[in-house]
Motif scaffolding. Structure first.
Motif, PDB file in Angstrom:
ATOM      1  N   ASP A 192     -28.992   6.656 -17.213  1.00 25.16           N
ATOM      2  CA  ASP A 192     -28.351   7.910 -17.830  1.00 25.16           C
ATOM      3  C   ASP A 192     -29.333   8.366 -18.735  1.00 25.16           C
ATOM      4  N   ARG A 241     -21.393   9.458 -30.569  1.00 29.83           N
ATOM      5  CA  ARG A 241     -20.142   9.474 -30.049  1.00 29.83           C
ATOM      6  C   ARG A 241     -19.631   8.372 -29.015  1.00 29.83           C
ATOM      7  N   ARG A 242     -20.585   7.640 -28.942  1.00 26.02           N
ATOM      8  CA  ARG A 242     -20.495   6.513 -27.971  1.00 26.02           C
ATOM      9  C   ARG A 242     -19.316   5.396 -28.459  1.00 26.02           C
ATOM     10  N   ASP A 243     -19.033   4.580 -27.620  1.00 25.72           N
ATOM     11  CA  ASP A 243     -18.136   3.604 -27.983  1.00 25.72           C
ATOM     12  C   ASP A 243     -18.486   2.274 -28.986  1.00 25.72           C
ATOM     13  N   ARG A 277     -12.462  -1.325 -23.064  1.00 25.23           N
ATOM     14  CA  ARG A 277     -13.758  -1.591 -22.999  1.00 25.23           C
ATOM     15  C   ARG A 277     -14.373  -2.574 -23.700  1.00 25.23           C
ATOM     16  N   GLY A 293     -27.237   4.322 -23.017  1.00 21.23           N
ATOM     17  CA  GLY A 293     -25.879   3.581 -22.714  1.00 21.23           C
ATOM     18  C   GLY A 293     -26.308   2.252 -22.354  1.00 21.23           C
ATOM     19  N   GLY A 294     -26.096   1.737 -21.208  1.00 20.31           N
ATOM     20  CA  GLY A 294     -26.247   0.035 -21.130  1.00 20.31           C
ATOM     21  C   GLY A 294     -27.854  -0.338 -20.830  1.00 20.31           C
ATOM     22  N   ASN A 348     -23.937  -0.033 -27.720  1.00 22.37           N
ATOM     23  CA  ASN A 348     -24.350   0.992 -26.613  1.00 22.37           C
ATOM     24  C   ASN A 348     -24.864   2.159 -27.211  1.00 22.37           C
ATOM     25  N   ARG A 406     -29.676  -1.836 -24.103  1.00 19.62           N
ATOM     26  CA  ARG A 406     -28.905  -2.764 -24.362  1.00 19.62           C
ATOM     27  C   ARG A 406     -28.960  -4.129 -23.434  1.00 19.62           C
ATOM     28  N   ASP A 407     -29.140  -3.709 -22.130  1.00 20.47           N
ATOM     29  CA  ASP A 407     -29.388  -4.871 -20.918  1.00 20.47           C
ATOM     30  C   ASP A 407     -30.817  -5.158 -21.068  1.00 20.47           C
ATOM     31  N   ARG A 423     -17.849 -10.294 -21.195  1.00 22.18           N
ATOM     32  CA  ARG A 423     -18.974 -10.063 -20.538  1.00 22.18           C
ATOM     33  C   ARG A 423     -20.143 -10.851 -21.092  1.00 22.18           C
ATOM     34  N   THR A 461      -8.859   3.933 -24.393  1.00 25.28           N
ATOM     35  CA  THR A 461      -9.447   2.991 -23.500  1.00 25.28           C
ATOM     36  C   THR A 461     -10.665   2.197 -24.039  1.00 25.28           C
ATOM     37  N   ARG A 462     -11.151   2.559 -25.216  1.00 29.72           N
ATOM     38  CA  ARG A 462     -12.343   1.856 -25.403  1.00 29.72           C
ATOM     39  C   ARG A 462     -11.844   0.367 -26.073  1.00 29.72           C
ATOM     40  N   ASP A 465     -27.609   1.471 -14.012  1.00 32.61           N
ATOM     41  CA  ASP A 465     -27.451   2.982 -14.069  1.00 32.61           C
ATOM     42  C   ASP A 465     -28.696   3.591 -14.905  1.00 32.61           C
ATOM     43  N   ARG A 468     -14.021  -5.969 -22.523  1.00 28.88           N
ATOM     44  CA  ARG A 468     -14.826  -6.344 -21.318  1.00 28.88           C
ATOM     45  C   ARG A 468     -16.235  -6.672 -21.965  1.00 28.88           C
ATOM     46  N   ASP A 487     -10.252   7.642 -28.417  1.00 32.25           N
ATOM     47  CA  ASP A 487     -10.108   7.177 -26.926  1.00 32.25           C
ATOM     48  C   ASP A 487      -9.734   5.632 -26.787  1.00 32.25           C
TER      49      ASP A 487
HETATM   50  P1  ATP Z   1     -21.916  -1.165 -17.574  1.00 36.11           P
HETATM   51  O1  ATP Z   1     -23.102  -2.134 -17.721  1.00 36.11           O
HETATM   52  O2  ATP Z   1     -20.582  -1.765 -17.491  1.00 36.11           O
HETATM   53  O3  ATP Z   1     -22.404  -0.032 -16.706  1.00 36.11           O
HETATM   54  P2  ATP Z   1     -22.630   0.823 -19.514  1.00 36.11           P
HETATM   55  O4  ATP Z   1     -22.771   0.677 -20.931  1.00 36.11           O
HETATM   56  O5  ATP Z   1     -23.604   1.471 -18.839  1.00 36.11           O
HETATM   57  O6  ATP Z   1     -22.076  -0.602 -19.016  1.00 36.11           O
HETATM   58  P3  ATP Z   1     -20.769   3.020 -18.750  1.00 36.11           P
HETATM   59  O7  ATP Z   1     -19.564   3.147 -18.180  1.00 36.11           O
HETATM   60  O8  ATP Z   1     -21.658   3.287 -17.477  1.00 36.11           O
HETATM   61  O9  ATP Z   1     -21.225   1.953 -19.448  1.00 36.11           O
HETATM   62  O10 ATP Z   1     -21.149   4.144 -19.530  1.00 36.11           O
HETATM   63  C1  ATP Z   1     -22.398   4.498 -20.151  1.00 36.11           C
HETATM   64  C2  ATP Z   1     -22.305   4.812 -21.630  1.00 36.11           C
HETATM   65  O11 ATP Z   1     -21.586   5.865 -21.931  1.00 36.11           O
HETATM   66  C3  ATP Z   1     -21.860   3.465 -22.348  1.00 36.11           C
HETATM   67  O12 ATP Z   1     -23.001   2.700 -22.632  1.00 36.11           O
HETATM   68  C4  ATP Z   1     -21.422   4.237 -23.604  1.00 36.11           C
HETATM   69  O13 ATP Z   1     -22.361   4.566 -24.442  1.00 36.11           O
HETATM   70  C5  ATP Z   1     -20.861   5.487 -23.318  1.00 36.11           C
HETATM   71  N1  ATP Z   1     -19.434   5.552 -22.844  1.00 36.11           N
HETATM   72  C6  ATP Z   1     -18.741   5.295 -21.829  1.00 36.11           C
HETATM   73  N2  ATP Z   1     -17.439   5.365 -22.095  1.00 36.11           N
HETATM   74  C7  ATP Z   1     -17.290   5.662 -23.288  1.00 36.11           C
HETATM   75  C8  ATP Z   1     -15.967   5.773 -23.928  1.00 36.11           C
HETATM   76  N3  ATP Z   1     -14.791   5.581 -23.422  1.00 36.11           N
HETATM   77  N4  ATP Z   1     -16.111   6.273 -25.354  1.00 36.11           N
HETATM   78  C9  ATP Z   1     -17.530   6.289 -25.741  1.00 36.11           C
HETATM   79  N5  ATP Z   1     -18.563   6.118 -25.294  1.00 36.11           N
HETATM   80  C10 ATP Z   1     -18.414   5.672 -23.849  1.00 36.11           C
END
Ligand code: ATP
Length: 448
Positions: A57, A149-151, A201, A41-42, A155, A45-46, A208, A197-198, A55, A204, A195
């Motif tokens: 994960d 499967r991620r967005d 995202r 997840g983030g 990420n 990247r971060d 950001r 809602t992506r 977070d 966003r 999805d």
């Molecule tokens: P943030 O810094 O906003 O928390 P994040 O990348 O940690 O960003 P989360 O919303 O916490 O975002 O989601 C964690 C991870 O889950 C994302 O990095 C992404 O890989 C995956 N994810 C979240 N939502 C979706 C989605 N709608 N479709 C696919 N992957 C998703």
């Protein structure tokens, strides 16, 4: 292919010692059970952008619930898990002495307040979408497919933790390259269909980080945007709530409107320069104390309420309920939105009338509504009235009260309230400015 870069140095320099120590504990526990485990997840990247991610994960190639149970056996805390989905949440207990001892061994000066509240552990899985916008069907798989499967590509990077692999960057889908180029890119052409809602995202993350939505991704978005209509109100509102707490909220809203995404949420939603400057004023400055905002919900949550009220003020009344329904706004917020609408219409209708009539339109509005109205009515007489009401007139009470009126022979009836209102209006309009003048007016009202 896999990038074999090691991010140990970045992890050590960016993370607070307590978090680093915690990752080391997890690393060891996974190593003992021969389980590959990754932070996803983030996080990666971060890390590569040099900002600490909050977070944690984790994805486990194997039984995540079992590993979580093991961690809790050794270091306390609580596990909530769903065996069927292979998901577990480990809620840490910073008071647990075994945890404290193990962390201290890793890092003697670790400040335990920097620990996260919880860590998510998930068995790696793939999701299939049988039909657009439906919930996915989940299946166990490798980390590679889990990341697919991620967005967006940025990420999809993972940092491996177990044993000697600690710090290894896994980048199967071109995440690092897009991160360097500053691009938001989906992984496949049906991503927004799976999805919608992506799309929100994408905007966003783009705003950001000051990135750009990659060209083909943008085209896919144009093709898929009408699918936002099928997304549930809860999910849309959740994404908007996430936007409203971002620093770049104004550019995000502007981009949503420019891309035609806002009108897909509801065609009557508006965005323009006035709204942009109202949002800036709202989010750049603290809530003014003179409005007597209550201590709860938090300042940020009250700002979000103000933001929704502002956003919906330019909407025509006949569309208001529909939008409130569409976004599944909570009852108290939807009540305040309605209150603001009604008050604003009345303020406008009564603009030539005495101040007491104008403020009567504001009667009963809480500080959140008053502040939204103040931000909305820039450079007008109404704005002065709202501010005066909020900070001063709201607290004006005539010296006379109901008890005194009853002693003077007024029967207990609505008439008492009317007389008190009349006295109050006289103070506000400046027709009365002393106790003696109030008394004279009272005599006049009672005896003509
Ligand atoms: P943030 O810094 O906003 O928390 P994040 O990348 O940690 O960003 P989360 O919303 O916490 O975002 O989601 C964690 C991870 O889950 C994302 O990095 C992404 O890989 C995956 N994810 C979240 N939502 C979706 C989605 N709608 N479709 C696919 N992957 C998703």
């Amino acid at each position: 292919g896999v990038e074999h870069r090691n991010l140990s140095e970045e992890i050590t320099s960016v993370l607070p010692p307590a978090r680093l120590a915690l990752l080391r504990l997890i690393s060891r526990a996974a190593q003992n059970r021969q389980l590959p485990i990754f932070v996803v997840g983030g996080f990666a990247r971060d890390l590569l952008l040099n900002v600490p991610s909050f977070d944690l994960d984790c994805v486990v190639e194997g039984d995540a619930v079992d590993l979580a149970d093991n961690l809790a056996d050794a270091y306390g805390g609580r596990i909530t898990s769903h065996q069927k989905f292979g998901t577990a949440k480990w809620r840490l207990n910073p008071k647990n002495t075994a945890l404290q001892a193990a962390l201290a061994e890793e890092s003697p000066d670790a400040d335990l307040s920097a620990l996260p509240d919880s860590i998510d552990l998930i068995s790696s899985r793939t999701e299939f979408y049988e039909k657009p916008s439906a919930l996915p069907i989940v299946q166990k798989s490798s980390i590679k497919l889990d990341l697919h499967r991620r967005d967006f590509t940025i990420n999809t990077m993972a940092v491996r933790l177990d044993g000697n692999h600690f710090g290894e960057l896994y980048d199967y889908w071109g995440g690092l390259s897009d991160l360097k180029k500053g691009l938001i890119r989906v992984l496949h052409s049906l991503s927004f269909v799976d999805d919608p809602t992506r799309m929100l995202r994408a905007v966003r993350f783009e705003q950001r980080f000051g990135f750009t939505i990659e060209e083909r991704t943008l085209r896919l978005m144009r093709q898929a945007k009408t699918l936002l209509k099928d997304v549930s109100g809860e999910r849309i509102r959740h994404e908007i709530d996430l936007i409203l707490v971002e620093k770049q909220v104004v550019s995000m809203m502007t981009r949503l409107a420019d891309l035609g995404l806002m009108e897909q949420i509801h065609p009557a939603l508006r965005w323009n320069d006035d709204l942009a400057s109202q949002f800036m004023e709202l989010f750049d400055l603290p809530l003014p104390r003179k409005y007597d905002f209550s201590g709860h919900p938090s300042e940020m949550e009250q700002k979000i309420q103000v933001a929704y009220i502002l956003w919906l003020l330019p909407v025509f009344s006949n569309n208001l309920q529909e939008i409130i329904q569409r976004l599944r706004l909570k009852n108290n917020l939807s009540h305040m939105i309605q209150q603001a609408h009604d008050a604003n219409i009345e303020l406008d209708r009564r603009r030539k009338e005495p101040d007491s009539r104008l403020i009567a339109a504001l009667q009963g509005c809480p500080p959140v509504v008053l502040y939204a109205l103040w931000l909305h009515n820039k450079l007008t007489h109404q704005r002065n009235i709202i501010e005066k009401y909020a900070v001063q007139w709201r607290h004006v009470k005539p010296r006379t009260d109901g008890k005194k009126l009853m002693k003077m022979g007024v029967p207990a009836s609505p008439r008492i309230g009317e007389i008190l209102d009349e006295l109050r209006a006289a103070w506000i309009d400046g027709r009365v400015s002393s106790e003696a003048e109030e008394e004279a007016l009272l005599q006049h009202i009672l005896h003509g």
